[in-house]
Design a protein around this motif. Structure first.
Motif, PDB file in Angstrom:
ATOM      1  N   ARG A 146       0.840  -1.204   0.000  1.00  0.00           N
ATOM      2  CA  ARG A 146       0.000   0.000   0.000  1.00  0.00           C
ATOM      3  C   ARG A 146       0.878   1.259   0.000  1.00  0.00           C
ATOM      4  O   ARG A 146       0.604   2.219  -0.726  1.00  0.00           O
TER       5      ARG A 146
ATOM      6  N   MET B  93       2.400   1.554  -3.348  1.00  0.00           N
ATOM      7  CA  MET B  93       1.411   2.018  -4.322  1.00  0.00           C
ATOM      8  C   MET B  93       1.161   3.514  -4.165  1.00  0.00           C
ATOM      9  O   MET B  93       1.076   4.254  -5.158  1.00  0.00           O
ATOM     10  N   ASP B  94       1.057   3.969  -2.894  1.00  0.00           N
ATOM     11  CA  ASP B  94       0.869   5.406  -2.660  1.00  0.00           C
ATOM     12  C   ASP B  94       2.078   6.188  -3.155  1.00  0.00           C
ATOM     13  O   ASP B  94       1.933   7.247  -3.782  1.00  0.00           O
TER      14      ASP B  94
ATOM     15  N   HIS C 274       4.098   5.188  -5.469  1.00  0.00           N
ATOM     16  CA  HIS C 274       4.064   5.102  -6.933  1.00  0.00           C
ATOM     17  C   HIS C 274       3.111   6.144  -7.510  1.00  0.00           C
ATOM     18  O   HIS C 274       3.421   6.811  -8.517  1.00  0.00           O
ATOM     19  N   LYS C 275       1.959   6.314  -6.869  1.00  0.00           N
ATOM     20  CA  LYS C 275       0.994   7.314  -7.328  1.00  0.00           C
ATOM     21  C   LYS C 275       1.576   8.720  -7.214  1.00  0.00           C
ATOM     22  O   LYS C 275       1.441   9.539  -8.126  1.00  0.00           O
ATOM     23  N   GLU C 276       2.206   8.987  -6.047  1.00  0.00           N
ATOM     24  CA  GLU C 276       2.799  10.308  -5.848  1.00  0.00           C
ATOM     25  C   GLU C 276       3.919  10.556  -6.856  1.00  0.00           C
ATOM     26  O   GLU C 276       4.050  11.664  -7.398  1.00  0.00           O
TER      27      GLU C 276
ATOM     28  N   ALA D 270       4.198   9.139  -9.845  1.00  0.00           N
ATOM     29  CA  ALA D 270       3.582   9.338 -11.163  1.00  0.00           C
ATOM     30  C   ALA D 270       2.992  10.745 -11.271  1.00  0.00           C
ATOM     31  O   ALA D 270       3.132  11.423 -12.294  1.00  0.00           O
ATOM     32  N   LYS D 271       2.339  11.183 -10.179  1.00  0.00           N
ATOM     33  CA  LYS D 271       1.759  12.525 -10.171  1.00  0.00           C
ATOM     34  C   LYS D 271       2.847  13.581 -10.329  1.00  0.00           C
ATOM     35  O   LYS D 271       2.697  14.542 -11.111  1.00  0.00           O
TER      36      LYS D 271
END
Length: 552
Positions: free
Chosen positions: A220, A223-224, A226-228, A230-231
């Motif tokens: 998790r 993933m968070d 990874h999202k940050e 990517a953002k």
């Protein structure tokens, strides 16, 4: 055990329908049933040809003839008259979905309350009474009814599983037949050992659970992250492109303004010349009219006086005003086209690198999912090293004047070489490996120079063919003065370096040489078409003694 009133009441109930007997009959085994109930039961047994008592399972063959029991019928009628409230008493509990059903009940299955380990059957509150009253059945072992009790019965012998041997539960008959001379223990003794295993399993399960919970938390968080990431990458991409767009617009405006300013400045100068020339034209027309008037004077003295009174007219020198017929802004267009081509190439190269890098950003390092980053146009040393190839020199391909190891080679001429008849030395050596696809290696060289070559063909010791002397080989020379490419007898000069990175891409048809440092600098690139794998090699034909090359 049930009280006497309960026994009296149930003595006149049919074991099948559980109601007071109606048209009672009594079988040879002594049990009584309703005429219709026992008839229906035995009708179902017609196909087997074997008939049994629904209560005690005694077998009858052939089918007994049923006769109404008059005495019993009168007793039932008398009980109805003496205890009319009996009919209003609550019925026994029917079995629910989660309950164990009575094995004796035929029509309405009642909830079983006991299990007989000798009969291997479940009994309801009514049918268990015979085990309380019959001397023979009283010796049977009764336990509370439970769904798992059937699993405690040996499927082979229909006996209770009472012993433990060979890591499984067995019955007494199994022990006598299949487990003689075995170490047989009771389930209670075996449980102590199994409880230790159980606790160990619980600890392992708890450990595995904790590890998985930690892994879930790690995933998790990854993933968070990874999202940050990517953002942030998207925001940076948008910011960079927006900034480049603003910069390009600003440069466009600067170039447009530059051209406009030049246009206006030139027009201003030209307009001044035009105004000056137009004024001169006007003055010339006026002078021409004055001369025309003087020419019409008949008096000679007056004619001479008028002509002499005219001032000397000053003209501008037209030779100083030269119009350039060929200078136009069309010469700017090729520069702009070149700028567009360079920007397109740069964007295309970097877009390709980004498109190759993005699929390699994974949350999990799973070999089934992981995509390896393989840049088609590497730029940094780290990217080139992705295609690093292990090379080993082939001593059998070298002439005797070379000292060859696995990774290094040097020229070692001896003075006695001139006095012996030796084959013509080409001072070259090949590697054992053939290269194809994308491959990269690095070398250090010392001395007066070295040559890095590639050949389709293997070269045996003593061969006289040099790298680059035909269409099946290439050579790039590196000296302390310059670097030269030789292919098919043609030479191209390149700049000097000491540590060289060589990148071969047979699919793209390129052989590139780089100066290896913090920044990879392209020294030279050979563009051709490769049709076969290539042997890399080195040559010292042009270089002095003690020149050497080491494969890194």
């Amino acid at each position: 055990m049930a009280d006497s009133s309960f026994d009296d009441l149930n003595s006149f109930n049919c074991p099948v329908c559980l109601h007071l007997l109606k048209d009672p009959i009594t079988t040879a085994c002594g049990h009584s049933f309703c005429m219709n109930c026992i008839t229906e039961c035995w009708d179902q047994d017609d196909q087997k040809g074997v008939y049994s008592c629904p209560q005690c399972r005694q077998i009858f063959t052939p089918r007994p003839v049923l006769n109404r029991s008059t005495v019993l019928a009168e007793l039932v009628e008398k009980m109805k008259r003496e205890e009319p409230a009996t009919e209003n008493k609550p019925p026994l509990c029917s079995a629910e979905s989660e309950d164990v059903e009575c094995d004796v009940c035929i029509r309405t299955k009642l909830k079983a309350i006991k299990f007989c380990q000798m009969c291997v059957a479940f009994y309801c509150e009514y049918h268990i009474q015979t085990h309380y009253t019959s001397p023979a059945l009283k010796r049977h072992k009764l336990v509370n009814a439970s769904p798992h009790l059937l699993e405690q019965i040996c499927t082979q012998h229909d006996k209770p599983l009472e012993l433990y041997c060979c890591q499984k539960l067995i019955c007494v008959q199994c022990a006598l037949i299949d487990h003689q001379n075995h170490s047989i223990v009771s389930p209670a003794t075996s449980r102590k050992q199994i409880e230790g295993q159980l606790r160990s399993n619980q600890e392992n399960i708890q450990l595995e659970r904790n590890q998985r919970e930690n892994k879930v938390q790690e995933l998790r968080e990854a993933m968070d992250s990874h999202k940050e990431s990517a953002k942030a990458a998207v925001e940076q991409s948008e910011a960079i492109f927006a900034d480049r767009i603003r910069t390009m617009k600003r440069k466009r405006e600067e170039i447009t303004k530059m051209i406009k300013n030049q246009e206006e400045a030139e027009e201003s100068v030209v307009k001044k010349h035009i105004d000056s020339l137009e004024q001169e034209i006007s003055d010339l027309i006026k002078r021409h009219d004055e001369l025309e008037q003087i020419s019409e004077i008949e008096d000679d003295i007056h004619f001479i006086q008028k002509f002499s009174s005219l001032s000397q007219f000053q003209f501008s020198n037209l030779h100083n005003i030269t119009v350039n017929q060929h200078l136009t802004f069309d010469e700017i267009q090729p520069i702009l086209s070149e700028l567009k081509s360079q920007l397109d190439d740069l964007c295309e190269q970097d877009t390709v690198r980004i498109s190759e890098k993005v699929p390699t950003v994974h949350i999990m390092e799973s070999q089934n999912v992981l995509t390896k980053y393989l840049p088609s146009q590497p730029k940094t040393r780290e990217e080139f090293l992705i295609y690093s190839s292990l090379l080993t020199l082939n001593a059998s391909s070298a002439c005797y004047q070379l000292s060859v190891g696995d990774k290094s080679v040097s020229r070692k001429d001896k003075s006695t070489d001139y006095y012996y008849s030796r084959p013509i030395a080409t001072y070259k050596v090949l590697c054992k490996e053939k290269l194809s696809g994308r491959c990269y290696f690095e070398v250090n060289w010392k001395g007066s120079g070295c040559s890095i070559g590639f050949s389709y063909d293997n070269i045996s010791q003593g061969a006289t063919t040099s790298f680059g002397s035909n269409k099946r080989s290439w050579r790039c020379d590196f000296t302390t003065v310059n670097v030269c490419e030789i292919q098919n007898g043609k030479t191209t000069n390149v700049q000097f370096v000491a540590k060289i990175g060589v990148f071969l891409d047979t699919e793209a048809g390129t052989l590139s040489f780089y100066n290896v440092s913090d920044k990879m600098t392209l020294l030279h690139r050979i563009q051709t078409t490769f049709t076969e794998p290539l042997y890399p090699g080195f040559s010292f034909e042009k270089w002095g003694n003690n020149s050497s090359v080491t494969i890194l």
